[in-house]
Structures are given as structure tokens and as C-alpha cells.
Design a protein around this motif. Structure first.
Motif: not given
Length: 317
Positions: A209-211, A218-221, A305-312
Motif C-alpha cells: 500500500l501507499a499512504i 508519505v510511505a509505501e510498502g 510520517k505526518t505528525g498526526r493520527s489518521l483517526r483524528d
């Protein structure tokens, strides 16, 4: 590779009372999807996932960049791309007044399938839709409509299927059922490009996947490699003086991060390191209110990778 995309970009211009505004939806995305895999594009709503998929599906034209999809150049041969893919949008495209059979036969004719009726029968059987095949679309449940939508995208037997947020709005049982169907597609050799904002869905389904965030990757793998890159385990601590605690525990950890009212401590081996963490807090007279030890998740990757939670961001677990 069944998809090889380089530096795709798309900017939208809107007009309002405030004047002309531009939005950089996709700022330069690279994707490499292997044949026969489920590849995920994970990110919050507004990250650029749907725009990326719509560009690769020839529904919108990139401002710049290039891609080869299923052996056809995206810009030079969009018709060739369309012949070799199925596309299922978030809306699904199931008509309320027509039956699944009628809709699928019509789609097969559009794609030039030699025997539309037989192709429709085959795909209806594959998705357990024969008993529902002649009912009006409006009588189907949400999960049934999603299965019909995927059948519509597969009636011409394409080597590649795009699924844009395929389980949004489905209950847990229908989500699990659809996951099984998507896995079956991979087993049959169909490549799948899947966009989602569900962490568990990306973890459970995707080979890689790619985020994506704010229009960039921002990330892939693989999910396991991405989580391992962040850390094997994460200890979540609730206590006062979070910054002082982070400083005290830093030498024992791979990384520490203060996240609102908790301290996350990333470790290679949480089970054996946790006693040392607790001892260190006691030595520093830092009173602990709660502690939890978990394996790293894709949300931890997004946070790192981004400094924040995806849930947020409003994305669901």
C-alpha cells in the motif's frame, strides 16, 4: 507492473464569492502496482486518493506526469486503458429501477463482450447474485448493491479492477463478506487497486500500500514492513508531565511521541522492555495513570510520517 505512474499531478480551480481558488489535489504521486496483487491507497478523506484513481481510470486528465496502465499509455491510448480495467466508484452506479441482470448485460454490450447474457450469468453466479438478479435495484441492501457494482466492473473480465472506498457505509458483516470477494479476485489473477480510509481494511486486504496525505505519498510498502519500520511495539502511557516522561524514557526507546494527552513509546521488544520503562518512571517519581502495550498499527505509521493520527482526521478504524 500493471500500473506504473510517475509524478501525477492535478489541480482544481473553483470560483466563489471570495474569488478564484486553486486546490492542489494531487501534488506528484508515483505508484507501481504489480500484476496479481491488491494494492491499497490509504489516507484520510481529501488526501487525493479518489483523484489519483480517477486519473488512472482516464476519467480526468492529469495536469502533468505519465502512467502506463495494463500495458497502455494513459495519455496516448486512454481507450486501451479503459478496455483493460473495471472501475467501481464510491457511489457504485447501481440503478434503482433496473435489475442487476439488465444492468450487467447492458454493461457487457458496451464493452463488446461476445456473449453478454452468458457473461452476465457467470459474474452473477460468481458473486452469489442469481437469486437477486431480476429484482429492481432499489430493493437490494447496501452490501448487495456493492456486489452488483463490482460485478458490473468485472463483466468484461478485465485484468485490473479499481475499487474506490468499496466498503464505505457497510455494516461489519457485509464488509467482511466483501473482503472475501476481493481476496477471491486476487486468487483468480485480477489485480486490484483499492482506495480506503479504513486502517483495518488496508491491513487485512492489501499486499502492499501507499499512504497518501495532502496529495503526496508519505510511505509505501507491505503493511508488515511499514509497521516494522516504525517499531515492533508501542507502549501508550497516560500520566502527568508528558514531556519530562518522554525525556526520561527516550534512552530506552526507539522513539517517543507526545500525542495530545498520552505518551507513545516505540520499542523493538515491548514485552521485555516494559518493566524497565515502569522502573524508570518510578525512579523519576512520575505517577502513571494507565499503560497499554500493543503492536504497531498503520495509524502509528501515519502518525510517524505526518505528525498526526489518521483517526483524528475523521478516518475510521
Amino acid at each position: 507492473m500493471i500500473i506504473q505512474a510517475t509524478d501525477l499531478k492535478k489541480t482544481f480551480t473553483t470560483k466563489s464569492r471570495k474569488g478564484v481558488q486553486t486546490v492542489e489535489a494531487v501534488k506528484g504521486v508515483d505508484l507501481a502496482v504489480k500484476k496479481g496483487e491488491i494494492f491499497g491507497v490509504l489516507g484520510p478523506n481529501g488526501a487525493g486518493k479518489t483523484t489519483t484513481i480517477r486519473m488512472l481510470a482516464t476519467l480526468i486528465v492529469p495536469d502533468s506526469g505519465q502512467a502506463v496502465v495494463a500495458g497502455h499509455d494513459l495519455l496516448k491510448d486512454p481507450a486501451g486503458v479503459r478496455r483493460n480495467l473495471g472501475y467501481v466508484s464510491q457511489a457504485g452506479g447501481v440503478e434503482e429501477g433496473n435489475s442487476p441482470r439488465a444492468q450487467i448485460v447492458f454493461a457487457a454490450k458496451i464493452y463488446g463482450v461476445a456473449d453478454p447474457a452468458r457473461a452476465a450469468e457467470d459474474v452473477l453466479r460468481r458473486f452469489d447474485l442469481l437469486e437477486l438478479a431480476d429484482r429492481p435495484g432499489r430493493t437490494l441492501s447496501g452490501g448487495q448493491k456493492r456486489r452488483v457494482a463490482i460485478a458490473l466492473g468485472l463483466v468484461h473480465a478485465p485484468p485490473l479492477l479499481f475499487l474506490d472506498e468499496p466498503t464505505t457505509g457497510l455494516d461489519p458483516q457485509n464488509r467482511a463478506n466483501l473482503w472475501d470477494r476481493i481476496r477471491e479476485l486476487r486468487e483468480m489473477g485480477t489485480s486490484v487497486l483499492l482506495s480506503t480510509h479504513y486502517l483495518d481494511e488496508a491491513d487485512a486486504l492489501c499486499d502492499r500500500l501507499a499512504i497518501v496525505d495532502h496529495g503526496v505519498v508519505v510511505a509505501e510498502g507491505t503493511p508488515s514492513d511499514l509497521k516494522r519500520e516504525v517499531s515492533g511495539d508501542v507502549v501508550t502511557l497516560r500520566l502527568d508531565e508528558l514531556d519530562r516522561a518522554a525525556e526520561a524514557l527516550g534512552p530506552l526507546a526507539r522513539a517517543t511521541r507526545v500525542d495530545e494527552d498520552v505518551l507513545r513509546v516505540y520499542l523493538d521488544d515491548g514485552e521485555h522492555t516494559l518493566p524497565a520503562l515502569l522502573k524508570r518512571l518510578e525512579e523519576e517519581r512520575l505517577e502513571l495513570r494507565s499503560v497499554a502495550l500493543d503492536r504497531s498499527t498503520l495509524d502509528d505509521v501515519f502518525l510517524a510520517k505526518t505528525g498526526r493520527s489518521l483517526r483524528d482526521t475523521g478516518a475510521a478504524a
